[in-house]
Design an enzyme around this catalytic site. Structure first.
Site, short mmCIF file in Angstrom:
data_model
loop_
_atom_site.label_atom_id
_atom_site.label_comp_id
_atom_site.label_asym_id
_atom_site.label_seq_id
_atom_site.Cartn_x
_atom_site.Cartn_y
_atom_site.Cartn_z
CB CYS A 100 -0.84 -0.04 1.27
SG CYS A 100 -1.96 1.32 1.49
CD GLU A 208 -7.30 14.46 -1.15
OE1 GLU A 208 -8.29 13.99 -0.55
OE2 GLU A 208 -6.24 14.76 -0.57
CG HIS A 239 -3.22 5.58 0.24
ND1 HIS A 239 -4.09 5.49 1.30
CD2 HIS A 239 -2.21 4.72 0.52
CE1 HIS A 239 -3.62 4.62 2.18
NE2 HIS A 239 -2.48 4.13 1.73
CG HIS A 334 2.64 3.19 3.09
ND1 HIS A 334 1.37 3.65 2.86
CD2 HIS A 334 3.45 4.26 2.96
CE1 HIS A 334 1.39 4.93 2.61
NE2 HIS A 334 2.65 5.34 2.66
CG HIS A 408 1.46 5.14 6.64
ND1 HIS A 408 1.00 5.18 7.93
CD2 HIS A 408 0.53 4.43 5.95
CE1 HIS A 408 -0.15 4.53 8.01
NE2 HIS A 408 -0.46 4.07 6.83
#
Length: 485
Positions: A100, A208, A239, A334, A408
């Protein structure tokens, strides 16, 4: 929430649980947070980070970042570096959504230029980048070709025309973890992942449109080096990770590790969620190779999403993506485990670094980051809630204590169930639009789960990382448009 009485304050932003806190701890546990953040942390963080400190082969400390909260096995925001010869590898220290991660993309457009087309942009992105549980991408792959993607990552995207060459340079590890082996992944995992390339998924994943306003720039020199060069510049942040594929890889190996951990290797853990195997064992090496497949799938997923974003902006503004300045700032992972070289007690050592809901943050001059960032340090992206904004930061020399790792995201303050009880998705969408943030979502319940009140204050988290010398703030990015899973 009361903190454990054994917790000692080392500095303004460093807190420590000594090895005497819990039987079996091999190293102390350290948490980075301001007093405001530490007192708000849930009890699960202290329990989990001290459990991590009991794992075989752990070096120096078990760590938790300022956004830390309860997770599976490790706290989210957890970090542990293992001696690869004597230590273990644990899926609970990596996470189910393997790799992720965050990607930040520039444009040379301003807020004034984008605002009149904002609804059109967000609606088109919502259509072109599928979101929500079970969403499928437009890339049609056979199982065999998906295995090639899992081994090649972003390199496969470049061959297929979904990437610019410089995209790979601006992606951690060039968009491919070497050593991925598709023979180590199950048919069930492949079946869950082969049709999900180019999709956001659900949960806290988002795409976004953001604005870098002059008053939110903390370091003008670093901002320019990272491509933020015009007032009210529009950027795109997203993300997402390895979707159901990564989840199945983690599930498969957790079950395997539970069957061999104690019986074959004599390892006991405080929590079954910390199921592990010696890193050098056959099971440990098989998982490491399978995990890399999920890492590479996630890199490819984000790369194809970027391709779709460029298509949307090009279509709506009638200009080539290159003419719109749609270059990557960086892509950071991550939820990984990596073999890295770090200085421990004055000498360089190879370590297996588990980062669970934590971001690599290499400092200036370090190998492994693009040449253009050697003087600045690695770009770091910390995502906030869709209501409050996010941060672009830079790696710091002082990050050596945490093996160059930082926070994160914001970190949750309440469960998804609790958030849905407190917030109605339709009302939240209307409220956000009144505040200048246009949102499209695949699920009203999913939108409610991700409301700003469900998260810590992103400003507090970013400030804490800077005060702890883990990463330094460059610019705060405010949302104006959002696609939510």
């Amino acid at each position: 929430m009361p903190v454990p009485s054994a917790l000692k304050r080392i500095t303004d932003t460093t807190w420590e649980l000594p090895v005497s806190y819990k039987p079996g701890m091999l190293v102390p546990a350290r948490i980075f947070a301001t007093e405001k953040l530490i007192t708000a942390m849930d009890a699960g963080v202290f329990d989990q980070v001290s459990n991590v400190a009991c794992l075989p082969g752990i070096q120096k400390y078990a760590f938790c970042m300022p956004d830390g909260h309860w997770g599976y096995g490790f706290p989210i925001g957890g970090l542990a570096a293992m001696d690869p010869e004597t230590g273990v590898i644990s899926p609970g220290g990596i996470g189910f959504d393997i790799n992720c991660g965050m990607r930040l993309v520039l444009t040379n457009l301003t807020e004034d230029e984008v605002k009149p087309r904002l609804r059109e942009l967000v609606d088109a992105l919502f259509y072109r980048v599928p979101a929500g549980v079970g969403s499928h991408g437009f890339v049609s792959l056979s199982h065999d070709e998906f295995c090639t993607v899992a081994e090649q990552g972003s390199r496969w995207c470049l061959k297929r025309g979904f990437a610019w060459p410089e995209d790979l340079e601006m992606t951690e590890e060039g968009g491919c973890f070497q050593g991925a082996d598709a023979s180590k992944i199950s048919h069930k995992a492949i079946d869950r992942g082969y049709n999900q390339i180019g999709t956001l998924g659900s949960g806290n994943h988002y795409l976004e449109i953001q604005v870098a306003r002059p008053e939110n720039i903390y370091n003008e020199e670093l901002a320019r080096a990272f491509g933020i060069t015009i007032p009210n510049q529009v950027v795109i942040m997203f993300h997402c990770g390895s979707r159901g594929f990564g989840h199945q890889v983690a599930t498969d190996y957790l079950q395997l590790f539970l069957s061999v951990m104690e019986r074959k290797y004599g390892i006991t853990v405080n929590d079954r969620e910390l199921a592990c195997a010696p890193f050098r064992s056959q099971e440990g090496q098989d998982y490491f190779a399978a995990m890399k497949c999920a890492v590479n799938m996630a890199f490819a997923n984000r790369q194809v999403i970027l391709h779709r974003i460029r298509e949307v902006f090009s279509d709506i503004f009638g200009r080539d993506p290159a003419d719109l300045g749609m270059e990557m700032v960086y892509d950071v992972a991550h939820n990984t485990a990596k073999l890295e070289t770090h200085v421990v007690d004055g000498r360089k050592r190879a370590l297996l670094v588990h980062r669970k809901g934590a971001t690599r943050a290499f400092g200036p001059g370090m190998e492994g980051i693009p040449e253009r960032y050697r003087e600045t340090g690695q770009p770091v992206i910390i995502g906030g809630s869709m209501e409050t904004g996010s941060y672009l930061l830079a790696g710091e020399p002082g990050g050596s204590e945490t093996f160059f790792t930082t926070a994160h995201g914001s970190g949750r303050t309440m469960s998804r169930h609790q958030a849905k009880k407190m917030v109605r998705g339709q009302k939240l969408q209307r409220d956000m639009e009144e505040r200048g943030i246009y949102v499209r979502t695949a699920s009203w319940g999913g939108l409610a789960e991700e409301s700003g009140r469900a998260y810590k204050d992103i400003d507090d988290v970013a400030e804490a990382t800077e005060r702890a010398h883990l990463s330094r703030r460059v610019v705060r990015l405010l949302p104006i448009g959002n696609v939510k899973g």
